[in-house]
Design a protein around this motif. Structure first.
Motif, PDB file in Angstrom:
ATOM      1  N   THR A  61       0.821  -1.219   0.000  1.00 39.07           N
ATOM      2  CA  THR A  61       0.000   0.000   0.000  1.00 39.07           C
ATOM      3  C   THR A  61       0.856   1.271   0.000  1.00 39.07           C
ATOM      4  OG1 THR A  61      -0.303  -0.445   2.355  1.00 39.07           O
ATOM      5  CG2 THR A  61      -2.158  -0.892   0.906  1.00 39.07           C
ATOM      6  N   GLY A  62       2.009   1.233   0.688  1.00 42.45           N
ATOM      7  CA  GLY A  62       2.886   2.412   0.684  1.00 42.45           C
ATOM      8  C   GLY A  62       3.352   2.725  -0.734  1.00 42.45           C
ATOM      9  N   LEU A  97       0.511   4.221  -2.747  1.00 44.99           N
ATOM     10  CA  LEU A  97       0.290   5.627  -2.391  1.00 44.99           C
ATOM     11  C   LEU A  97       1.397   6.517  -2.969  1.00 44.99           C
ATOM     12  CD1 LEU A  97      -0.781   5.124   1.332  1.00 44.99           C
ATOM     13  CD2 LEU A  97      -2.245   5.988  -0.498  1.00 44.99           C
ATOM     14  N   ARG A  98       2.654   6.029  -2.888  1.00 42.82           N
ATOM     15  CA  ARG A  98       3.753   6.840  -3.440  1.00 42.82           C
ATOM     16  C   ARG A  98       3.587   7.003  -4.956  1.00 42.82           C
ATOM     17  NH1 ARG A  98       6.301   4.648   1.021  1.00 42.82           N
ATOM     18  NH2 ARG A  98       6.652   2.664   0.007  1.00 42.82           N
ATOM     19  N   MET A 117       1.492  11.229   4.706  1.00 39.06           N
ATOM     20  CA  MET A 117       2.574  10.239   4.598  1.00 39.06           C
ATOM     21  C   MET A 117       3.908  10.820   5.044  1.00 39.06           C
ATOM     22  SD  MET A 117       1.711   8.459   0.993  1.00 39.06           S
ATOM     23  CE  MET A 117       3.016   7.248   1.082  1.00 39.06           C
ATOM     24  N   GLN A 159       2.056   9.761   9.580  1.00 43.94           N
ATOM     25  CA  GLN A 159       0.734   9.379  10.097  1.00 43.94           C
ATOM     26  C   GLN A 159       0.037   8.433   9.113  1.00 43.94           C
ATOM     27  OE1 GLN A 159      -0.248  10.287  13.192  1.00 43.94           O
ATOM     28  NE2 GLN A 159       1.796  11.194  13.322  1.00 43.94           N
ATOM     29  N   LEU A 160      -1.109   7.896   9.526  1.00 46.90           N
ATOM     30  CA  LEU A 160      -1.826   6.960   8.660  1.00 46.90           C
ATOM     31  C   LEU A 160      -2.854   7.669   7.782  1.00 46.90           C
ATOM     32  CD1 LEU A 160      -2.566   3.801  10.865  1.00 46.90           C
ATOM     33  CD2 LEU A 160      -0.652   4.243   9.321  1.00 46.90           C
ATOM     34  N   VAL A 161      -2.957   7.201   6.572  1.00 45.90           N
ATOM     35  CA  VAL A 161      -3.978   7.652   5.626  1.00 45.90           C
ATOM     36  C   VAL A 161      -5.326   7.082   6.113  1.00 45.90           C
ATOM     37  CG1 VAL A 161      -4.697   7.321   3.212  1.00 45.90           C
ATOM     38  CG2 VAL A 161      -2.281   7.756   3.767  1.00 45.90           C
ATOM     39  N   MET A 192      -7.806   3.540   2.148  1.00 46.80           N
ATOM     40  CA  MET A 192      -6.979   2.333   2.043  1.00 46.80           C
ATOM     41  C   MET A 192      -7.826   1.103   1.710  1.00 46.80           C
ATOM     42  SD  MET A 192      -4.277   3.840   2.438  1.00 46.80           S
ATOM     43  CE  MET A 192      -3.415   2.372   1.916  1.00 46.80           C
ATOM     44  N   GLY A 198       1.959  -3.875   4.287  1.00 48.47           N
ATOM     45  CA  GLY A 198       1.545  -2.519   4.692  1.00 48.47           C
ATOM     46  C   GLY A 198       0.047  -2.386   4.897  1.00 48.47           C
ATOM     47  N   PHE A 199      -0.664  -3.459   4.749  1.00 49.58           N
ATOM     48  CA  PHE A 199      -2.125  -3.484   4.946  1.00 49.58           C
ATOM     49  C   PHE A 199      -2.480  -4.851   5.504  1.00 49.58           C
ATOM     50  CE2 PHE A 199      -6.521  -4.195   3.948  1.00 49.58           C
ATOM     51  CZ  PHE A 199      -7.116  -2.950   4.030  1.00 49.58           C
ATOM     52  N   ARG A 227      -3.375  -1.998   8.624  1.00 48.40           N
ATOM     53  CA  ARG A 227      -2.586  -1.282   9.629  1.00 48.40           C
ATOM     54  C   ARG A 227      -3.439  -0.839  10.799  1.00 48.40           C
ATOM     55  NH1 ARG A 227       1.730   0.546   5.872  1.00 48.40           N
ATOM     56  NH2 ARG A 227       3.408   1.524   7.034  1.00 48.40           N
ATOM     57  N   GLN A 235      -9.306  -1.804   9.324  1.00 48.22           N
ATOM     58  CA  GLN A 235      -8.802  -2.323   8.034  1.00 48.22           C
ATOM     59  C   GLN A 235      -8.791  -3.845   8.047  1.00 48.22           C
ATOM     60  OE1 GLN A 235      -5.017  -0.607   6.833  1.00 48.22           O
ATOM     61  NE2 GLN A 235      -5.739   1.483   7.133  1.00 48.22           N
ATOM     62  N   ARG A 245      13.467   8.142   1.280  1.00 46.71           N
ATOM     63  CA  ARG A 245      12.074   8.530   1.497  1.00 46.71           C
ATOM     64  C   ARG A 245      11.986   9.682   2.500  1.00 46.71           C
ATOM     65  NH1 ARG A 245       8.776   3.027   2.634  1.00 46.71           N
ATOM     66  NH2 ARG A 245       7.759   4.454   4.063  1.00 46.71           N
ATOM     67  N   ARG A 269       6.219   7.223  13.053  1.00 46.37           N
ATOM     68  CA  ARG A 269       5.745   5.962  12.467  1.00 46.37           C
ATOM     69  C   ARG A 269       5.799   4.825  13.474  1.00 46.37           C
ATOM     70  NH1 ARG A 269       9.621   5.699   7.784  1.00 46.37           N
ATOM     71  NH2 ARG A 269       8.606   3.758   7.152  1.00 46.37           N
TER      72      ARG A 269
HETATM   73  P1  AMP Z   1       5.047   2.017   3.982  1.00 49.22           P
HETATM   74  O1  AMP Z   1       5.722   2.158   2.668  1.00 49.22           O
HETATM   75  O2  AMP Z   1       4.288   0.733   4.123  1.00 49.22           O
HETATM   76  O3  AMP Z   1       5.969   2.266   5.156  1.00 49.22           O
HETATM   77  O4  AMP Z   1       3.933   3.177   4.035  1.00 49.22           O
HETATM   78  C1  AMP Z   1       4.291   4.546   3.943  1.00 49.22           C
HETATM   79  C2  AMP Z   1       3.161   5.421   4.455  1.00 49.22           C
HETATM   80  O5  AMP Z   1       1.995   5.215   3.647  1.00 49.22           O
HETATM   81  C3  AMP Z   1       2.690   5.137   5.871  1.00 49.22           C
HETATM   82  O6  AMP Z   1       3.499   5.767   6.864  1.00 49.22           O
HETATM   83  C4  AMP Z   1       1.274   5.735   5.819  1.00 49.22           C
HETATM   84  O7  AMP Z   1       1.298   7.146   5.843  1.00 49.22           O
HETATM   85  C5  AMP Z   1       0.816   5.310   4.432  1.00 49.22           C
HETATM   86  N1  AMP Z   1       0.168   3.969   4.452  1.00 49.22           N
HETATM   87  C6  AMP Z   1       0.598   2.847   3.820  1.00 49.22           C
HETATM   88  N2  AMP Z   1      -0.236   1.816   4.037  1.00 49.22           N
HETATM   89  C7  AMP Z   1      -1.217   2.298   4.838  1.00 49.22           C
HETATM   90  C8  AMP Z   1      -2.378   1.730   5.432  1.00 49.22           C
HETATM   91  N3  AMP Z   1      -2.690   0.431   5.267  1.00 49.22           N
HETATM   92  N4  AMP Z   1      -3.150   2.535   6.199  1.00 49.22           N
HETATM   93  C9  AMP Z   1      -2.874   3.842   6.375  1.00 49.22           C
HETATM   94  N5  AMP Z   1      -1.798   4.442   5.864  1.00 49.22           N
HETATM   95  C10 AMP Z   1      -0.968   3.686   5.085  1.00 49.22           C
END
Ligand code: AMP
Length: 214
Positions: free
Chosen positions: A31-32, A35-36, A53, A57-59, A64, A85-86, A88, A92, A161, A172
């Motif tokens: 998921t990260g 989102l990126r 991000m 913080q969390l989206v 998601m 990443g899901f 979280r 969810q 990042r 985080r």
């Molecule tokens: P990651 O690459 O998995 O460390 O995710 C990077 C960032 O994306 C996290 O710190 C959150 O801001 C956002 N993110 C990724 N996955 C989720 C999720 N399942 N729920 C909420 N935010 C997420």
């Protein structure tokens, strides 16, 4: 085969999930990374989530859950998926159960990668990745074969990042403890949760995971 990899930031979920994707021919849903990709291509969701991000913080759950629900039904996930990443948060996790149940699917393995927090701070501070394909590297533990060039796609844009800055890393971890750890008892109660020692080297962690996947 449907698998979830859990663990704090920097525990190696992405690296291990890529290996599971290869060894089991299932799709890797990070998921990260999704989102990126949205922020890089400037989509509406991408613009909404960038600040969240970057601060660690969390989206919001709704965004998601919709993102995963849309992805899990794609043909490339027909043989299964490894989620990185899901979920979280508990909502969810519950939404995932519901969407799988609706399709007559279930979870085969939920694996938590356990690591020591001080070691994680060190890993995240040295981490960088390829802006083109997402392959990840580390300044000390996992450098590209040719300095400044991605081993996988041969791109030359290797980047840190924004959320690997120390203040975002602290946020985080706090978010992981407060919002993500509560999903562990949820999966433990269902008898699907197993843990691996994430302090082993990358191949050592892979061996532990492969033994669980069977
Ligand atoms: P990651 O690459 O998995 O460390 O995710 C990077 C960032 O994306 C996290 O710190 C959150 O801001 C956002 N993110 C990724 N996955 C989720 C999720 N399942 N729920 C909420 N935010 C997420």
């Amino acid at each position: 085969m449907n698998v979830i990899l859990l663990g704090p930031p920097g525990s190696g979920k992405g690296t291990q999930a890529k290996r599971i994707e290869q060894s089991r021919s299932i799709c890797h849903l990070a998921t990260g990374d999704m989102l990126r990709a949205s922020t890089a291509s400037g989509t509406e969701i991408g613009m909404r989530v960038k600040g969240i991000m970057d601060s660690g913080q969390l989206v919001p759950d709704g965004i998601m859950i919709d993102m995963i629900a849309a992805r899990i039904t794609q043909p490339d996930c027909g043989t299964g998926f490894v989620l990185d990443g899901f979920p979280r948060t508990v909502p969810q996790a519950e939404a995932l159960d519901e969407m799988l149940a609706k399709r007559g699917l279930g979870l085969d393995h939920v694996i938590v990668i356990e690591v020591d927090e001080a070691a994680l701070i060190d890993r995240l501070a040295g981490r960088f990745s390829c802006a083109g394909c997402g392959a990840s590297y580390h300044e000390r533990y996992n450098r590209p074969r040719v300095e400044g060039v991605c081993d996988v796609c041969h791109g030359r844009q290797l980047v840190h990042r924004p959320d690997d800055r120390p203040e975002a890393v602290r946020a985080r971890f706090e978010v992981y403890r407060r919002q993500t750890e509560p999903i562990l008892p949820y999966f433990r109660a269902r008898g699907v949760l197993r843990s691996v020692d994430g302090m082993a080297d990358i191949d050592g962690v892979t061996r532990q995971i492969e033994a669980i996947l069977g």
